[in-house]
Design a protein around this motif. Structure first.
Motif, PDB file in Angstrom:
ATOM      1  N   ARG A 145       0.825  -1.221   0.000  1.00  0.00           N
ATOM      2  CA  ARG A 145       0.000   0.000   0.000  1.00  0.00           C
ATOM      3  C   ARG A 145       0.856   1.267   0.000  1.00  0.00           C
ATOM      4  NH1 ARG A 145      -5.377  -0.646   3.555  1.00  0.00           N
ATOM      5  NH2 ARG A 145      -6.031  -2.660   2.743  1.00  0.00           N
ATOM      6  N   MET A 171       2.469   1.722  -3.391  1.00  0.00           N
ATOM      7  CA  MET A 171       1.476   2.163  -4.381  1.00  0.00           C
ATOM      8  C   MET A 171       1.174   3.646  -4.188  1.00  0.00           C
ATOM      9  SD  MET A 171       0.692  -0.440  -6.322  1.00  0.00           S
ATOM     10  CE  MET A 171      -0.886  -0.056  -7.048  1.00  0.00           C
ATOM     11  N   SER A 187       4.063   5.745  -5.451  1.00  0.00           N
ATOM     12  CA  SER A 187       4.134   5.813  -6.913  1.00  0.00           C
ATOM     13  C   SER A 187       3.096   6.775  -7.479  1.00  0.00           C
ATOM     14  CB  SER A 187       3.986   4.428  -7.537  1.00  0.00           C
ATOM     15  OG  SER A 187       2.663   3.976  -7.444  1.00  0.00           O
ATOM     16  N   ARG A 188       1.955   6.897  -6.825  1.00  0.00           N
ATOM     17  CA  ARG A 188       0.935   7.854  -7.272  1.00  0.00           C
ATOM     18  C   ARG A 188       1.356   9.299  -6.987  1.00  0.00           C
ATOM     19  NH1 ARG A 188      -2.569   4.096  -4.879  1.00  0.00           N
ATOM     20  NH2 ARG A 188      -2.841   5.467  -3.092  1.00  0.00           N
ATOM     21  N   GLU A 246       4.409   2.585 -12.383  1.00  0.00           N
ATOM     22  CA  GLU A 246       3.738   1.437 -11.794  1.00  0.00           C
ATOM     23  C   GLU A 246       4.775   0.580 -11.092  1.00  0.00           C
ATOM     24  OE1 GLU A 246       1.001  -0.898 -14.079  1.00  0.00           O
ATOM     25  OE2 GLU A 246       0.564   0.824 -15.343  1.00  0.00           O
ATOM     26  N   PRO A 295       2.402  -6.940  -7.077  1.00  0.00           N
ATOM     27  CA  PRO A 295       0.998  -6.589  -7.319  1.00  0.00           C
ATOM     28  C   PRO A 295       0.506  -7.247  -8.603  1.00  0.00           C
ATOM     29  CG  PRO A 295       2.282  -4.642  -6.775  1.00  0.00           C
ATOM     30  CD  PRO A 295       3.255  -5.762  -6.990  1.00  0.00           C
ATOM     31  N   ARG A 354      -3.118  -3.121 -11.481  1.00  0.00           N
ATOM     32  CA  ARG A 354      -2.830  -1.720 -11.162  1.00  0.00           C
ATOM     33  C   ARG A 354      -3.324  -1.291  -9.800  1.00  0.00           C
ATOM     34  NH1 ARG A 354      -3.482   2.154 -16.295  1.00  0.00           N
ATOM     35  NH2 ARG A 354      -1.340   2.761 -16.121  1.00  0.00           N
ATOM     36  N   ALA A 358      -3.692  -3.084  -7.226  1.00  0.00           N
ATOM     37  CA  ALA A 358      -3.042  -3.901  -6.190  1.00  0.00           C
ATOM     38  C   ALA A 358      -4.037  -4.435  -5.179  1.00  0.00           C
ATOM     39  CB  ALA A 358      -1.919  -3.139  -5.496  1.00  0.00           C
TER      40      ALA A 358
END
Length: 121
Positions: A55, A58, A61-62, A69, A86, A89, A91
């Motif tokens: 988490r 992810m 990365s955002r 990704e 993952p 996308r 996850a």
């Protein structure tokens, strides 16, 4: 039932990759193991910790400019390596793999990616 059989077949194939000790599909929303091989019932803390790692990565990365990704996350311990992959996308699900420290991690990742490519088409 067919989906569960396909997941079990996928996990069985991954478990045969040289160096792989444990493998599981983890639901990242519920933080629970969906299917697994060689993992005992008392691993809730491990699953929750690994879900948190996925988490956080992810989210990171955002937040970055590149919005890359995540392909996978490697965590190296003195006696083993954990690989978190993952599946999609979002996850929602990821694969957790415990790999022996002496394994060729590059070859293990290559074999894993080849196996996933066959199953996730």
């Amino acid at each position: 039932m067919r989906m569960e059989h396909e997941v079990d077949t996928l996990l069985d194939e991954i478990s045969k990759i040289d160096g792989v000790n444990k493998v599981a599909v983890i639901n990242n929303i519920t933080k629970k193991i969906e299917r697994c091989i060689n993992i005992h019932d008392r691993c809730d803390a491990l699953v929750q910790a690994m879900s948190d790692v996925v988490r956080v990565n992810m989210k990171y990365s955002r937040l970055t400019e590149k919005h890359n990704e995540i392909e996978d996350v490697l965590i190296t311990y003195s006696d083993e390596i954990h690989l978190l992959k993952p599946l999609f996308r979002t996850a929602k699900y990821f694969i957790y793999i415990s790999i022996s420290r002496g394994a060729n991690i590059a070859l293990t990742r290559l074999r894993l990616n080849e196996t996933l490519e066959r199953y996730l088409k």
